[in-house]
Design a protein around this motif. Structure first.
Motif, PDB file in Angstrom:
ATOM      1  N   GLY A 119       0.798  -1.208   0.000  1.00  0.00           N
ATOM      2  CA  GLY A 119       0.000   0.000   0.000  1.00  0.00           C
ATOM      3  C   GLY A 119       0.834   1.262   0.000  1.00  0.00           C
ATOM      4  N   MET A 120       2.075   1.141   0.501  1.00  0.00           N
ATOM      5  CA  MET A 120       2.916   2.324   0.612  1.00  0.00           C
ATOM      6  C   MET A 120       3.397   2.828  -0.727  1.00  0.00           C
ATOM      7  N   LEU A 121       3.566   1.907  -1.687  1.00  0.00           N
ATOM      8  CA  LEU A 121       4.140   2.325  -2.958  1.00  0.00           C
ATOM      9  C   LEU A 121       3.077   2.722  -3.965  1.00  0.00           C
ATOM     10  N   ILE A 122       1.794   2.656  -3.554  1.00  0.00           N
ATOM     11  CA  ILE A 122       0.743   3.017  -4.506  1.00  0.00           C
ATOM     12  C   ILE A 122       0.900   4.463  -4.959  1.00  0.00           C
ATOM     13  N   LEU A 123       1.219   5.342  -4.014  1.00  0.00           N
ATOM     14  CA  LEU A 123       1.293   6.765  -4.350  1.00  0.00           C
ATOM     15  C   LEU A 123       2.378   7.063  -5.387  1.00  0.00           C
ATOM     16  N   PRO A 124       3.663   6.676  -5.147  1.00  0.00           N
ATOM     17  CA  PRO A 124       4.655   6.954  -6.191  1.00  0.00           C
ATOM     18  C   PRO A 124       4.353   6.249  -7.511  1.00  0.00           C
ATOM     19  N   LEU A 125       3.830   5.009  -7.441  1.00  0.00           N
ATOM     20  CA  LEU A 125       3.489   4.321  -8.698  1.00  0.00           C
ATOM     21  C   LEU A 125       2.407   5.089  -9.453  1.00  0.00           C
ATOM     22  N   PHE A 126       1.412   5.552  -8.698  1.00  0.00           N
ATOM     23  CA  PHE A 126       0.324   6.332  -9.296  1.00  0.00           C
ATOM     24  C   PHE A 126       0.879   7.575  -9.990  1.00  0.00           C
ATOM     25  N   LEU A 127       1.801   8.278  -9.303  1.00  0.00           N
ATOM     26  CA  LEU A 127       2.352   9.500  -9.899  1.00  0.00           C
ATOM     27  C   LEU A 127       3.197   9.182 -11.131  1.00  0.00           C
ATOM     28  N   MET A 128       3.966   8.052 -11.060  1.00  0.00           N
ATOM     29  CA  MET A 128       4.760   7.664 -12.230  1.00  0.00           C
ATOM     30  C   MET A 128       3.860   7.358 -13.415  1.00  0.00           C
ATOM     31  N   ILE A 129       2.769   6.619 -13.144  1.00  0.00           N
ATOM     32  CA  ILE A 129       1.850   6.256 -14.225  1.00  0.00           C
ATOM     33  C   ILE A 129       1.197   7.502 -14.810  1.00  0.00           C
TER      34      ILE A 129
ATOM     35  N   LEU B 109      12.335  -0.182  -6.068  1.00  0.00           N
ATOM     36  CA  LEU B 109      13.302   0.698  -5.421  1.00  0.00           C
ATOM     37  C   LEU B 109      13.104   2.140  -5.868  1.00  0.00           C
ATOM     38  N   TYR B 110      12.920   2.337  -7.200  1.00  0.00           N
ATOM     39  CA  TYR B 110      12.758   3.703  -7.674  1.00  0.00           C
ATOM     40  C   TYR B 110      11.531   4.382  -7.068  1.00  0.00           C
ATOM     41  N   PRO B 111      10.354   3.730  -7.052  1.00  0.00           N
ATOM     42  CA  PRO B 111       9.211   4.358  -6.386  1.00  0.00           C
ATOM     43  C   PRO B 111       9.485   4.671  -4.925  1.00  0.00           C
ATOM     44  N   PHE B 112      10.223   3.780  -4.278  1.00  0.00           N
ATOM     45  CA  PHE B 112      10.535   4.010  -2.865  1.00  0.00           C
ATOM     46  C   PHE B 112      11.382   5.271  -2.706  1.00  0.00           C
ATOM     47  N   LEU B 113      12.428   5.405  -3.545  1.00  0.00           N
ATOM     48  CA  LEU B 113      13.265   6.602  -3.480  1.00  0.00           C
ATOM     49  C   LEU B 113      12.462   7.843  -3.869  1.00  0.00           C
ATOM     50  N   PHE B 114      11.591   7.676  -4.862  1.00  0.00           N
ATOM     51  CA  PHE B 114      10.743   8.785  -5.293  1.00  0.00           C
ATOM     52  C   PHE B 114       9.838   9.242  -4.147  1.00  0.00           C
ATOM     53  N   GLN B 115       9.380   8.262  -3.371  1.00  0.00           N
ATOM     54  CA  GLN B 115       8.544   8.589  -2.214  1.00  0.00           C
ATOM     55  C   GLN B 115       9.332   9.434  -1.209  1.00  0.00           C
TER      56      GLN B 115
END
Lengths: 276, 398
Positions: A119-129, B109-115
């Motif tokens: 659930g934590m990575l949903i936000l950055p993945l969403f922004l990347m998409i 890893l990249y999303p994690f760093l981006f976060q």
């Protein structure tokens, strides 16, 4: 002897009541799905209601995008599972057969990714998409899903490869093929069961996913079935019948697949930790 | 129909793209590893791949001096490591593992760093257009981290209240999962016939798609038509004295949302523990129990001194996993309370994070919030593993 029989009967009674609690909601969905349209909401508790009909199923297929939702889910899920399993199958072979610099730390890294909550990575993945302009597309969903089950798949496959004797590959290599040939001709065909379990695991986790789909997909034609059902259940209370019908149609195949594969899933879950 | 065909073409194109890029990456790594000691061939490969990289950067619009310098540094790094690492060893495992690890790098890893990057900047609804077009967001330092503890993520509960609720939620759930799983597994293992049938029926909650299970159960908690309140009403009809001691229909979803979520999640989680514990029980040899019977041990003594210690190695990893899963369980709470106008009284940290990010669009704030949650979880798992180590050394000494 009499005491033993009484004990068995008590155990059966306890387990029967537990089983009823476990299965009851499913049977309720079934009941609601075959209720006639004017009595979908009712306080009646009979398993087969009066005037049972398949009207809700017909309505679901005709009036909603249900088949489209299933198709969307299927495309997304099959693609992610294929990508995930093919990447995992070679990586697991490297971990199973070779000793190389960085192997241990790579294994630890794989395990620790399981600690990062999805659930934590949903936000950055969403922004990347969003940045890649892939909102509301299959592709965006596939990118978001494709590696989430990868560590677990590598883990199961490595465990399975470890059980295949090395002499088989050596025999193949004596016959004149290299590691790659041995992997392709000997290991992969032999590990078909483990590959299918990894595929099923990837498949079910993407098939049942809801939270990423909620933020990436926004037009009801592009929905996966999880979003579609949530919509049916949330919007108007009159759609309970259709929600129940849809739930039955999705649940039955998932249930069968799960019951078939659960034995391997559980051993995969505990394998790494028990053998340490 | 057209949009389906377009989307399918997009998917096929993507799969083809992945296949081609995996091929190029493998070729690239292979040529560096294979010819690291043959200077003439090696430099040919380096030059050709530099040319390819320039070409691709140009096509992708990424060509800039900065990217080229990064690529050059990477080349030097790879040349150096392949000289050191490969010397006389098999380089095949690196080639085999590379695609999977590149995937993890790019999408984990990249999303994690981006976060982490996001959490020090200020991305919200008003700055998101600027970020989409220019790729820049204002830097704000630790401001987001301070506001995690001072500004509530949703309309009501602040961080510490949510943290307390999360710990309560995790503890209660895990307690009942293990207790229920243990009881059911014991019953199943004592069984003489029909064990397979019961086992199949008991795993149904785990096997059902979670979305269906939670939504269906939420329906059963409906104040008027749900099964539970219907049963309460029927009980009052047959035993009117129940009403006089205060038993009556309950507005589960609006008055006790957290309790409802816990009941649903306990129902969902018991089968997993049952299966795990049953597996542990079946691996215990009968001879221990026979020996204990000869010594005159009671049932509970056997339970305490034989069963519990022996299933611990199976139980502990399951409890750790279960703790992490429960701590991170957004699904149940979001599906029960997530509609517009849903209550916030049941939210735990992760579900508040999800709602803050996607209902209130507070991106950077949520990123900082996520990092704080990650640190808490990290500490929990470290203390768990410390506990294991101590237990294990105890056992070794004894």
């Amino acid at each position: 002897m009499k005491r033993e029989t009484a004990k068995q009967i008590l155990i059966h009674l306890a387990l029967i009541s537990a089983a009823i609690i476990c299965v009851y909601p499913l049977s309720r969905i079934f009941t609601v799905s075959i209720r006639p349209g004017d009595r979908v909401i009712s306080t009646d508790l009979a398993l087969i209601p009066d005037g049972a009909t398949f009207l809700s199923y017909m309505k679901l297929l005709k009036e909603t995008y249900f088949l489209r939702w299933l198709f969307n889910s299927l495309v997304i899920t099959v693609t992610t599972s294929m990508i995930g399993v093919s990447l995992a199958s070679t990586a697991a072979y490297a971990f199973s057969r070779f000793n190389f610099f960085g192997k241990k730390s790579a294994m630890i890294m794989l395990l620790s990714t399981q600690m990062i909550p999805a659930g934590m990575l949903i936000l950055p993945l969403f922004l990347m998409i969003m940045k890649m302009n892939l909102m509301n597309t299959y592709l965006g969903m596939i990118i978001a899903y494709s590696v989430s089950s990868l560590p677990f798949s590598i883990w199961i496959l490595k465990g399975y490869y470890d059980t295949i004797p090395k002499s088989l590959e050596e025999a193949a290599m004596v016959d004149g093929t290299g590691y790659v040939g041995a992997f392709w001709r000997v290991i992969l065909p032999l590990s078909a069961p483990a590959l299918s379990i990894a595929f099923l695991f990837n498949f079910t986790s993407a098939w049942n996913e809801y939270l990423v789909a909620r933020v990436v997909l926004f037009s009801s034609k592009q929905y996966t079935w999880t979003l579609g059902l949530f919509e049916l259940q949330g919007q108007f209370i009159t759609q309970w019948g259709m929600f129940a019908a849809g739930s039955m149609l999705v649940t039955i195949p998932v249930l069968l697949v799960f019951l078939y594969s659960s034995k391997w899933l559980v051993s995969g879950l505990t394998l790494g930790s028990v053998k340490g | 129909m057209n949009d389906i065909i377009f989307s399918l073409l997009q998917v096929f194109g993507f799969v083809a793209l992945i296949a081609v890029s995996v091929g190029i990456i493998e070729l690239y790594l292979w040529s560096h590893f294979r010819y690291h000691d043959k200077n003439s061939i090696f430099f040919t490969s380096v030059f050709s791949f530099t040319f390819l990289a320039l070409l691709f950067m140009n096509i992708g619009g990424l060509l800039s001096i900065k990217n080229f310098v990064i690529f050059m540094f990477w080349e030097i790094f790879l040349i150096y490591t392949s000289k050191k690492l490969i010397k006389g060893k098999n380089y095949l495992p690196y080639l085999l593992a590379a695609p999977a690890f590149l995937g993890l790098l790019a999408l984990l890893l990249y999303p994690f760093l981006f976060q982490i990057y996001l959490s020090f900047h200020d991305l919200k609804l008003t700055t998101i257009m600027q970020w989409k077009q220019l790729g820049t967001i204002p830097f704000v330092g630790l401001k987001q981290y301070i506001s995690v503890f001072t500004v509530p993520p949703l309309a009501e509960a602040g961080f510490f209240k949510l943290l307390f609720r999360t710990l309560l939620w995790t503890f209660v759930n895990i307690f009942f999962h293990v207790l229920g799983g243990f009881i059911l597994a014991l019953l199943l293992s004592e069984l003489k016939i029909f064990r397979g049938i019961y086992r199949t029926l008991l795993v149904v909650p785990w096997a059902m798609p979670q979305v269906v299970a939670v939504l269906a159960l939420r329906g059963e908690f409906h104040s008027q038509y749900g099964f539970i309140n219907v049963m309460i009403k029927k009980a009052i009809e047959s035993f009117p004295w129940l009403a006089s001691i205060g038993v009556g229909p309950v507005n589960w979803l609006s008055d006790y949302p957290l309790l409802t979520c816990i009941l649903i999640n306990v129902w969902l989680g018991i089968p997993f523990m049952t299966v795990i514990i049953l597996g542990g029980l079946q691996s215990i040899s009968k001879s221990y129990y026979d020996a204990a019977s000869i010594d005159g041990a009671t049932y509970f003594q056997k339970l305490k001194y034989i069963t519990l210690p022996l299933i611990k190695p199976v139980l502990m990893p399951a409890v750790t996993l279960g703790t992490v899963w429960t701590f991170n369980n957004i699904n149940v709470i979001y599906l029960v309370t997530g509609q517009s106008g849903g209550t916030e009284q049941a939210d735990i940290l992760v579900s508040a994070l999800y709602k803050a990010a996607f209902t209130y669009n507070r991106y950077s704030y949520s990123a900082a919030f996520a990092m704080v949650i990650f640190l808490i979880l990290f500490m929990i798992s470290i203390s768990y593993s410390k506990m294991f180590e101590e237990k294990n050394t105890d056992k070794g000494a004894a």
